[in-house]
Design a protein around this motif. Structure first.
Motif, PDB file in Angstrom:
ATOM      1  N   PRO A 138      -1.388  -3.169 -23.230  1.00  0.00           N
ATOM      2  CA  PRO A 138      -2.585  -3.122 -22.384  1.00  0.00           C
ATOM      3  C   PRO A 138      -2.827  -1.723 -21.854  1.00  0.00           C
ATOM      4  N   SER A 139      -4.092  -1.341 -21.755  1.00  0.00           N
ATOM      5  CA  SER A 139      -4.427   0.001 -21.279  1.00  0.00           C
ATOM      6  C   SER A 139      -4.257   0.132 -19.776  1.00  0.00           C
ATOM      7  N   ILE A 140      -4.388  -0.990 -19.050  1.00  0.00           N
ATOM      8  CA  ILE A 140      -4.165  -0.997 -17.603  1.00  0.00           C
ATOM      9  C   ILE A 140      -3.425  -2.268 -17.216  1.00  0.00           C
ATOM     10  N   ILE A 141      -2.643  -2.189 -16.142  1.00  0.00           N
ATOM     11  CA  ILE A 141      -1.926  -3.347 -15.605  1.00  0.00           C
ATOM     12  C   ILE A 141      -2.041  -3.304 -14.089  1.00  0.00           C
ATOM     13  N   PRO A 142      -2.613  -4.332 -13.446  1.00  0.00           N
ATOM     14  CA  PRO A 142      -2.650  -4.340 -11.981  1.00  0.00           C
ATOM     15  C   PRO A 142      -1.243  -4.273 -11.395  1.00  0.00           C
ATOM     16  N   SER A 143      -1.082  -3.465 -10.364  1.00  0.00           N
ATOM     17  CA  SER A 143       0.215  -3.331  -9.688  1.00  0.00           C
ATOM     18  C   SER A 143      -0.001  -3.271  -8.192  1.00  0.00           C
ATOM     19  N   ASP A 144       0.980  -3.738  -7.460  1.00  0.00           N
ATOM     20  CA  ASP A 144       0.881  -3.770  -6.005  1.00  0.00           C
ATOM     21  C   ASP A 144       1.023  -2.390  -5.379  1.00  0.00           C
ATOM     22  N   VAL A 145       0.844  -2.343  -4.063  1.00  0.00           N
ATOM     23  CA  VAL A 145       1.202  -1.199  -3.234  1.00  0.00           C
ATOM     24  C   VAL A 145       2.103  -1.739  -2.130  1.00  0.00           C
ATOM     25  N   THR A 146       3.203  -1.046  -1.865  1.00  0.00           N
ATOM     26  CA  THR A 146       4.197  -1.516  -0.902  1.00  0.00           C
ATOM     27  C   THR A 146       4.010  -0.858   0.461  1.00  0.00           C
ATOM     28  N   ILE A 147       4.149  -1.673   1.497  1.00  0.00           N
ATOM     29  CA  ILE A 147       4.173  -1.175   2.876  1.00  0.00           C
ATOM     30  C   ILE A 147       5.595  -1.345   3.398  1.00  0.00           C
ATOM     31  N   GLY A 148       6.236  -0.244   3.768  1.00  0.00           N
ATOM     32  CA  GLY A 148       7.591  -0.301   4.290  1.00  0.00           C
ATOM     33  C   GLY A 148       7.625  -0.855   5.707  1.00  0.00           C
ATOM     34  N   ILE A 149       8.827  -0.951   6.250  1.00  0.00           N
ATOM     35  CA  ILE A 149       8.993  -1.442   7.615  1.00  0.00           C
ATOM     36  C   ILE A 149       8.543  -0.354   8.591  1.00  0.00           C
ATOM     37  N   MET A 150       7.542  -0.696   9.393  1.00  0.00           N
ATOM     38  CA  MET A 150       6.981   0.225  10.387  1.00  0.00           C
ATOM     39  C   MET A 150       6.741  -0.550  11.671  1.00  0.00           C
ATOM     40  N   THR A 151       6.175   0.112  12.656  1.00  0.00           N
ATOM     41  CA  THR A 151       5.711  -0.605  13.837  1.00  0.00           C
ATOM     42  C   THR A 151       4.443  -1.368  13.464  1.00  0.00           C
ATOM     43  N   ALA A 160      -4.972  -0.275   6.428  1.00  0.00           N
ATOM     44  CA  ALA A 160      -6.405   0.013   6.425  1.00  0.00           C
ATOM     45  C   ALA A 160      -6.799   0.935   5.278  1.00  0.00           C
ATOM     46  N   GLY A 161      -5.855   1.711   4.782  1.00  0.00           N
ATOM     47  CA  GLY A 161      -6.130   2.601   3.664  1.00  0.00           C
ATOM     48  C   GLY A 161      -5.935   1.961   2.303  1.00  0.00           C
ATOM     49  N   LEU A 162      -5.648   0.651   2.274  1.00  0.00           N
ATOM     50  CA  LEU A 162      -5.332  -0.024   1.015  1.00  0.00           C
ATOM     51  C   LEU A 162      -6.352  -1.096   0.654  1.00  0.00           C
ATOM     52  N   ILE A 168      -0.577  -6.548  -2.239  1.00  0.00           N
ATOM     53  CA  ILE A 168       0.252  -5.826  -1.269  1.00  0.00           C
ATOM     54  C   ILE A 168       1.622  -6.483  -1.200  1.00  0.00           C
ATOM     55  N   LYS A 169       2.655  -5.629  -1.174  1.00  0.00           N
ATOM     56  CA  LYS A 169       3.994  -6.108  -0.823  1.00  0.00           C
ATOM     57  C   LYS A 169       4.353  -5.535   0.537  1.00  0.00           C
ATOM     58  N   LEU A 170       4.696  -6.403   1.464  1.00  0.00           N
ATOM     59  CA  LEU A 170       5.066  -5.994   2.818  1.00  0.00           C
ATOM     60  C   LEU A 170       6.558  -6.171   2.999  1.00  0.00           C
ATOM     61  N   LYS A 171       7.240  -5.092   3.337  1.00  0.00           N
ATOM     62  CA  LYS A 171       8.671  -5.165   3.608  1.00  0.00           C
ATOM     63  C   LYS A 171       8.896  -5.764   4.997  1.00  0.00           C
ATOM     64  N   LEU A 172       9.745  -6.784   5.041  1.00  0.00           N
ATOM     65  CA  LEU A 172      10.126  -7.405   6.301  1.00  0.00           C
ATOM     66  C   LEU A 172      11.637  -7.292   6.482  1.00  0.00           C
ATOM     67  N   GLY A 173      12.118  -7.844   7.592  1.00  0.00           N
ATOM     68  CA  GLY A 173      13.525  -7.711   7.927  1.00  0.00           C
ATOM     69  C   GLY A 173      13.745  -6.716   9.049  1.00  0.00           C
ATOM     70  N   ALA A 182       0.729  -9.898  10.831  1.00  0.00           N
ATOM     71  CA  ALA A 182      -0.584 -10.056  11.454  1.00  0.00           C
ATOM     72  C   ALA A 182      -1.389  -8.766  11.365  1.00  0.00           C
ATOM     73  N   ALA A 183      -0.703  -7.625  11.463  1.00  0.00           N
ATOM     74  CA  ALA A 183      -1.391  -6.339  11.371  1.00  0.00           C
ATOM     75  C   ALA A 183      -2.022  -6.155   9.996  1.00  0.00           C
ATOM     76  N   VAL A 184      -1.300  -6.546   8.947  1.00  0.00           N
ATOM     77  CA  VAL A 184      -1.856  -6.446   7.602  1.00  0.00           C
ATOM     78  C   VAL A 184      -3.069  -7.359   7.451  1.00  0.00           C
ATOM     79  N   ARG A 185      -2.915  -8.597   7.883  1.00  0.00           N
ATOM     80  CA  ARG A 185      -4.004  -9.557   7.714  1.00  0.00           C
ATOM     81  C   ARG A 185      -5.223  -9.224   8.602  1.00  0.00           C
ATOM     82  N   SER A 186      -5.007  -8.458   9.644  1.00  0.00           N
ATOM     83  CA  SER A 186      -6.146  -8.088  10.499  1.00  0.00           C
ATOM     84  C   SER A 186      -7.103  -7.153   9.778  1.00  0.00           C
TER      85      SER A 186
END
Length: 348
Positions: A138-151, A160-162, A168-173, A182-186
């Motif tokens: 395939p010439s293109i493949i959709p891929s996620d963008v990861t958000i690390g653990i932040m405040t 907001a920039g994504l 989206i992959k959100l790192k938890l833990g 909730a911040a992502v979903r807002s």
């Protein structure tokens, strides 16, 4: 998709591809730095050493790359030592891609050599890796963008920039898991979203948070518990499907994962290369698992064979090109929404 063709070719390829000619293997380590530190449940990463392998034969050079991780008891120096130990067998023509699978364990060292074998095999045969594996390119493949653990505040700003991301992959833990969700979903209420805990939760926390993740339209939880705690997943309420990452390395793991996980995350540094990764994908699919491809850290040389695997996966987590600092290390283009096919000058 004709993965069986790949397996048949591998099974009959018992003769070394170099035909008793002179082969040279070189291995080196290099540091890949991130644009900014990236926090996950087990620590903060600013960059990592990777190991690059070159197989040379009659002017043809095949390359592969791996990223040894301390969480698996590996580092660049021990990986270089593993490679050095079998270099004489490779240079003498006693090992090929098939026999390599039995000589080294499913870890980073085998990954780099295995991918170098794929690359040199393609160049010597005049066929692409896609053709050898029996796959479409395939010439293109959709891929996620990861958000690390932040405040939570930092998470909202980053998310907001994504707005154009395919997922989206959100790192938890961390300390504020639900607030960060909730911040992502807002700001991204409808973007496909999954979370990665990197073994940072207990069963009680998983069962407590999973229904709230389901309400937030999280479609998958990656590795909520430590691998040794997998039996506890028999008591999981299953509000959200879960994916095995640290718990899944190769096909030998599938028996104990079945019934506990709904997805497996295949990474070439865990499978020991593309050969086992493709075989694992086929075996997992036959058992009803969803298939995800992920990566450690690496340059385009590591992303290229992972891109091949991504072409048959349900979830693609190959956003390393977005976070490596040196543009020369990116190799495979990620435009914030999808990956673009690499050229044969890079690999394969």
């Amino acid at each position: 998709m004709i993965l069986l063709e790949m397996q048949v070719l591998a099974d009959i390829a018992e003769t070394a591809i170099f035909e008793d000619q002179m082969v040279k293997l070189l291995a080196r380590k290099k540091y890949v730095e991130l644009t900014q530190p990236f926090r996950v449940a087990f620590g903060t990463i600013a960059g990592l050493d990777v190991v690059e392998v070159e197989l040379s034969h009659e002017g043809v050079v095949g390359r592969g790359e791996c990223c040894p991780m301390a969480i698996y008891g590996q580092d660049a120096d021990t990986t270089l030592a593993e490679i050095a130990a079998i270099t004489p067998q490779i240079e003498s023509g006693d090992l090929d891609r098939t026999s390599l699978q039995k000589v080294l364990p499913a870890q980073s060292a085998r990954n780099a050599i295995d991918c170098a074998f794929w690359d040199v095999e393609a160049k010597l045969s005049g066929r692409s890796v896609w053709d050898i594996a029996g796959l479409e390119a395939p010439s293109i493949i959709p891929s996620d963008v990861t958000i690390g653990i932040m405040t939570p505040e930092e998470t909202a700003t980053f998310a907001a920039g994504l707005c154009g991301a395919s997922s989206i992959k959100l790192k938890l833990g961390g300390e504020h898991d639900l607030e960060c969700l909730a911040a992502v979903r807002s700001v991204l209420p409808d973007t496909p979203l999954f979370v990665d805990v990197n073994a940072g939760w207990t069963l009680d926390r998983l069962n407590a948070l999973a229904p709230q993740l389901a309400d937030a339209k999280v479609f998958m939880i990656e590795q909520p518990l430590a691998p040794q705690d997998d039996p506890q997943l028999d008591e999981y309420g299953r509000a959200v499907p879960i994916c095995a990452d640290e718990s899944c390395h190769d096909r030998s793991d599938l028996d104990r994962l079945e019934g506990r996980y709904q997805y497996v995350n295949i990474k070439l540094d865990k499978t020991g290369g593309l050969t086992e990764a493709l075989a694992l994908a086929e075996a997992a699919r036959q058992r009803g698992f969803g298939i995800m491809v992920g990566c450690m850290l690496g340059t385009g040389l590591a992303m290229a064979p992972a891109y091949v695997l991504a072409s048959i996966c349900d979830v693609v987590d190959l956003d390393a090109p977005l976070i490596v600092k040196d543009p020369a290390h990116r190799g495979v283009k990620h435009d914030g929404r999808q990956l673009h096919q690499f050229g044969a000058d890079l690999w394969g």
